[in-house]
Write an enzyme that holds these catalytic residues in place. Structure first.
Site, short mmCIF file in Angstrom:
data_model
loop_
_atom_site.label_atom_id
_atom_site.label_comp_id
_atom_site.label_asym_id
_atom_site.label_seq_id
_atom_site.Cartn_x
_atom_site.Cartn_y
_atom_site.Cartn_z
N ARG A 1 60.34 61.56 60.24
CA ARG A 1 59.25 61.00 61.03
C ARG A 1 59.78 60.31 62.28
O ARG A 1 59.17 60.36 63.35
CB ARG A 1 58.45 60.02 60.16
CG ARG A 1 57.34 59.27 60.87
CD ARG A 1 56.18 60.19 61.15
NE ARG A 1 55.10 59.53 61.88
CZ ARG A 1 55.02 59.49 63.20
NH1 ARG A 1 55.96 60.04 63.94
NH2 ARG A 1 53.99 58.91 63.80
N ARG B 1 55.18 58.14 53.91
CA ARG B 1 56.09 57.07 54.32
C ARG B 1 56.78 56.34 53.18
O ARG B 1 57.75 55.62 53.41
CB ARG B 1 55.34 56.05 55.18
CG ARG B 1 55.09 56.57 56.58
CD ARG B 1 54.08 55.72 57.31
NE ARG B 1 52.78 55.85 56.66
CZ ARG B 1 51.65 55.38 57.16
NH1 ARG B 1 51.65 54.70 58.29
NH2 ARG B 1 50.51 55.55 56.52
N TYR C 1 35.41 60.66 62.05
CA TYR C 1 36.43 60.31 63.04
C TYR C 1 36.00 60.70 64.45
O TYR C 1 36.27 59.99 65.42
CB TYR C 1 37.78 60.94 62.66
CG TYR C 1 38.35 60.30 61.42
CD1 TYR C 1 39.09 59.13 61.51
CD2 TYR C 1 38.09 60.82 60.16
CE1 TYR C 1 39.58 58.50 60.37
CE2 TYR C 1 38.58 60.21 59.01
CZ TYR C 1 39.32 59.05 59.12
OH TYR C 1 39.80 58.42 58.00
O1 CP3 Z 1 51.25 64.72 51.68
C1 CP3 Z 1 50.10 65.08 51.94
O2 CP3 Z 1 49.10 64.76 51.28
C2 CP3 Z 1 49.90 66.07 53.08
C3 CP3 Z 1 49.63 65.51 54.36
C4 CP3 Z 1 48.34 64.75 54.67
C5 CP3 Z 1 48.29 63.74 55.66
N1 CP3 Z 1 47.00 63.36 55.84
C6 CP3 Z 1 49.47 63.27 56.42
C7 CP3 Z 1 49.39 61.99 57.15
C8 CP3 Z 1 47.04 64.91 54.19
C9 CP3 Z 1 46.53 65.82 53.08
C10 CP3 Z 1 46.19 64.03 54.94
C11 CP3 Z 1 44.72 63.97 54.76
C12 CP3 Z 1 43.95 62.96 55.48
N2 CP3 Z 1 44.17 62.44 56.75
C13 CP3 Z 1 42.74 62.40 55.00
C14 CP3 Z 1 42.03 62.77 53.70
C15 CP3 Z 1 42.67 62.19 52.50
C16 CP3 Z 1 42.56 60.69 52.44
O3 CP3 Z 1 43.63 60.06 52.48
O4 CP3 Z 1 41.46 60.17 52.31
C17 CP3 Z 1 42.28 61.50 55.97
C18 CP3 Z 1 41.02 60.65 55.90
C19 CP3 Z 1 43.19 61.54 57.08
C20 CP3 Z 1 43.10 60.82 58.37
C21 CP3 Z 1 44.28 59.99 58.67
N3 CP3 Z 1 45.55 60.48 58.95
C22 CP3 Z 1 44.36 58.59 58.75
C23 CP3 Z 1 43.19 57.64 58.51
C24 CP3 Z 1 45.67 58.26 59.08
C25 CP3 Z 1 46.21 56.87 59.36
C26 CP3 Z 1 46.42 56.09 58.13
C27 CP3 Z 1 47.83 56.25 57.67
O5 CP3 Z 1 48.05 56.49 56.47
O6 CP3 Z 1 48.72 56.10 58.52
C28 CP3 Z 1 46.42 59.45 59.16
C29 CP3 Z 1 47.86 59.58 59.46
C30 CP3 Z 1 48.71 60.34 58.51
N4 CP3 Z 1 48.38 61.55 57.98
C31 CP3 Z 1 49.99 59.97 58.01
C32 CP3 Z 1 50.42 60.99 57.17
C33 CP3 Z 1 51.73 61.09 56.44
C34 CP3 Z 1 50.76 58.72 58.40
C35 CP3 Z 1 51.25 58.84 59.79
C36 CP3 Z 1 52.73 58.65 59.96
O7 CP3 Z 1 53.56 59.05 59.13
O8 CP3 Z 1 53.06 58.11 61.02
#
Ligand code: CP3
Length: 347
Positions: free
Chosen positions: A44, A35, A158
């Site tokens: 998005r 983001r 989760y």
């Molecule tokens: O660019 C990259 O790194 C590739 C994409 C990626 C995402 N999530 C996209 C995402 C990767 C590698 C992840 C890994 C991920 N997801 C982890 C492990 C790494 C870490 O950050 O500790 C975990 C724990 C998650 C679980 C998760 N996904 C959460 C807790 C959330 C909500 C928090 C947030 O940042 O919004 C997500 C959503 C998420 N995954 C988003 C993105 C870009 C945001 C959602 C959006 O754009 O609406």
């Protein structure tokens, strides 16, 4: 797709993880497709539902490549999420605006755990592999593509907590009151994850990352007995089929577990800023680490970022190292600071 035939122009990440001399220092950023990038937000906004976005190969390829164009990072990481494994395992998840992932019916009974499917669930994840193939085609070999999955403890958190959690009370209660069921759950996750990662490699992922973000919630003893064997099994599964494909293991807030991570069988170990990188490098002279700048450092000026990176370069010296943040880049980060981080690494 993977194997010797593929031509990749920028091999510095692959060379570094193999311990070979590299053209330049490799750098990428956790959550680099995200983001903080206006071009990401534009794509998005076409989707209400985050998982629908993950299931759209053209858009997946587009946002995966955005940070390569914008920041000159040395790898692309597939746009997806560690939680895509939940639906195939019978656990529904939605991503709520401002709240993150929500599991309405968390896994809290033994019946649920024993009924859960295991083994190879790749047929239900075909959209991920299609996203990989599309990305590879559009990348045209500019940089390697990183595939990934969550570590079994983190993905279980989760499933059992029902979302992000401050203390992991439900998951750790399961661990301490029902260790056999906990082991069944992690065993199933390890099997599914191992097959899933192999299929990512088969479809063109050049590097694989296991993100066990919340492993640091465990004592060294509990991690050793209850989680380490499952993560080591995932890495062994991948290495059996793809011995030369580099694997990076990442954990957040787990400095007391580093002496176990070095024995997981991974090629690179991602650390966050709570680890004393200088001390870790000294303690493990033959290991390759990744990290570990505090993502909040990117809220300083680009000059301050450059200064901090110079200190990191001095600390690492001639050691092979994968430059990265210690955790994901935050949505409010100025793009210029992210660019300054990458440029300063490249020098
Ligand atoms: O660019 C990259 O790194 C590739 C994409 C990626 C995402 N999530 C996209 C995402 C990767 C590698 C992840 C890994 C991920 N997801 C982890 C492990 C790494 C870490 O950050 O500790 C975990 C724990 C998650 C679980 C998760 N996904 C959460 C807790 C959330 C909500 C928090 C947030 O940042 O919004 C997500 C959503 C998420 N995954 C988003 C993105 C870009 C945001 C959602 C959006 O754009 O609406």
């Amino acid at each position: 797709m993977s194997g010797g035939m593929e031509k990749i122009a920028n091999t510095c990440l692959l060379d570094t993880l193999a311990g070979r001399p590299a053209q330049r220092r490799p750098a990428w950023i956790m959550r680099q497709a995200g983001r903080y990038l206006p071009e990401y937000r534009r794509v998005r906004s076409q989707f209400k539902n985050f998982l629908d976005f993950c299931r759209s190969p053209d858009e997946v390829a587009e946002v995966t490549i955005q940070p390569v164009d914008r920041l000159d990072v040395d790898a692309a990481i597939l746009f997806s999420d560690i939680l895509v494994l939940l639906p195939p395992m019978g656990v529904d998840v939605v991503f709520e605006e401002g709240r993150g992932p929500v599991v309405a019916d968390p896994v809290r009974s033994f019946g649920r755990i024993s009924a859960m499917p295991a083994g190879n669930l790749n047929a239900e994840l075909e959209y991920v592999f299609e996203g990989i193939r599309r990305t590879k085609k559009n990348l045209g070999g500019r940089v390697p593509l990183i595939g990934f999955a969550g570590g079994p403890f983190t993905v279980a958190s989760y499933m059992v907590e029902g979302g992000s959690s401050k203390e992991l009370v439900h998951l750790k209660s399961l661990l301490f009151t029902a260790p056999k069921e906990f082991a069944v759950l992690l065993g199933k996750l390890a099997e599914v994850t191992g097959e899933y990662l192999c299929e990512q490699a088969r479809n063109g992922a050049n590097v694989l990352t296991i993100m066990d973000s919340w492993a640091g919630f465990l004592s060294p003893e509990d991690y050793r007995d209850k989680v380490f064997p499952h993560t080591a099994a995932i890495i062994a599964r991948v290495k059996k089929e793809y011995p030369d494909l580099p694997v990076i293991h990442y954990a957040n807030g787990a400095p007391a577990l580093v002496d176990q991570f070095v024995r997981l069988g991974a090629d690179g170990l991602g650390l966050d800023w709570r680890s004393d990188l200088g001390a870790v490098l000294q303690q493990y002279p033959d290991k390759i680490f990744q990290g570990n700048m505090d993502p909040c450092r990117l809220f300083g000026s680009p000059e301050a970022v450059t200064e901090k990176v110079k200190a990191l370069l001095a600390l690492v010296g001639d050691r092979p190292h994968v430059y990265n943040l210690g955790h994901g880049i935050l949505p409010a980060t100025p793009v210029e600071s992210a660019r300054a981080f990458i440029d300063a690494v490249h020098g």
